[in-house]
Scaffold this motif. Sequence first.
Motif, short mmCIF file in Angstrom:
data_model
loop_
_atom_site.label_atom_id
_atom_site.label_comp_id
_atom_site.label_asym_id
_atom_site.label_seq_id
_atom_site.Cartn_x
_atom_site.Cartn_y
_atom_site.Cartn_z
N ASP A 110 -6.78 4.83 1.42
CA ASP A 110 -6.12 3.66 1.99
C ASP A 110 -7.13 3.01 2.94
N ASN B 245 -5.90 5.09 10.75
CA ASN B 245 -4.70 4.88 11.56
C ASN B 245 -4.06 6.24 11.73
N VAL C 210 0.83 -1.20 0.00
CA VAL C 210 0.00 0.00 0.00
C VAL C 210 0.87 1.26 0.00
N VAL C 211 1.99 1.19 0.71
CA VAL C 211 2.84 2.38 0.77
C VAL C 211 3.35 2.75 -0.63
#
Length: 384
Positions: free
Chosen positions: A197, A169, A93-94
Amino acid sequence: MSFDTVDLARLRGLSGGKWRRYGDDVLPAWVADMDFLQAQPLRDYVARAAATGDLGYPFKEGPEPLEQVFAERAMRRYGWRIEPERIELLIDVVQGLYLGFDMFCEPGQGGIIPTPIYPNFLSAAADTGRRAIQCPMVVQDGRFLIDFDAMAAAIDDGTRVLMFCNPHNPTGRVFERGELEALADIALRHDLVVIADEIFADVVYEGHEYIPFETLGPDIRARTITYHSATKTFNLGGTRVAVAVFGSEALRKRFKEVPGRLLGGHNCLGIPLSRIAWRDCDDWITGLVPYLQANRDFITEFLASRMPAVRYVPPEAAYFAWMDCSELDLPGGPYEYFLEHAQVALSNGPDFGKIGKHCVRLNYATPRALLEQILERLAGSIEK
Ligand SMILES: Cc1ncc(COP(=O)(O)O)c(C=O)c1O
């Protein structure tokens, strides 16, 4: 093995960063690995691969492509219809966050991001020479909220993307439909590409509901790229696979302009493990989420009785306690203080944006008995 099993010898013997970075006197509660053994079908797969020497180059086009498995799962769990052709695989994902800045912003342009935020959102901007415009969330009536007026006011001519994560998050918020609509409205009014995300979609507590952002409507879908991965839910952080769901052909086309080799290649375990996780391991989630929710409740009670000066809002999802320690005024800041005086490694709040200056994040995806030890150490260090 249950989620309650504490096996410190196993944990201290792991090769990953979570248990290796600090000394054996430290209890680690930082990076988002869990201290639980993975679901049995995942462990069986790895054992079989090792036993048969199945460690060669992967065959991405094999039967049951991951894109198909994810699309079926999105419909089954979230009622979210995705044509598999809209999905591309990423390494993680990063990588998608970096691509978001790289593909849609010129150097000097940037993205608006509600903060605090998972630190790699900010690194992605910094490392690509783009701007991260931080928009601090506010606590109102015991909930972290996005300040939509401040967000709209902070957007300037160079703002090209809106980046956020939901479930969030580090605060653990699960944004409600009205909040997502307010974000969508900002994206439409300012012509922003949205990078969503949604990696924590499966770890949502009772009373809250994950809504995929792109499902708000066709206009918003057309400007949204959504990232998912099995790694957070199933404790597979080292296996490196994510999916990107493109809301329009134009967005996907832009992605296809990036030379494929620059995106890296998948390892041989990641895709099969994600396939098994997404296809066969719903039961594991059914056990995991109530366990984490009970850990959350344990922390809420512990902090209220033993560390009342810590400001904390109980999360609605994920497995992090975001603790504002301003009132404790700890020398060196809370991260350094707790590492040195409590021998507990937390994540350092300033990495999550300016708003995190006096904060730390505690990863509570750990057996209750270990969580208790972590909290006792924290409390003991300020009671000294
Ligand atoms: C919100 C969020 N996004 C992305 C990641 C990392 O995902 P990946 O390992 O696929 O890059 C994490 C890891 O903790 C996370 O919390």
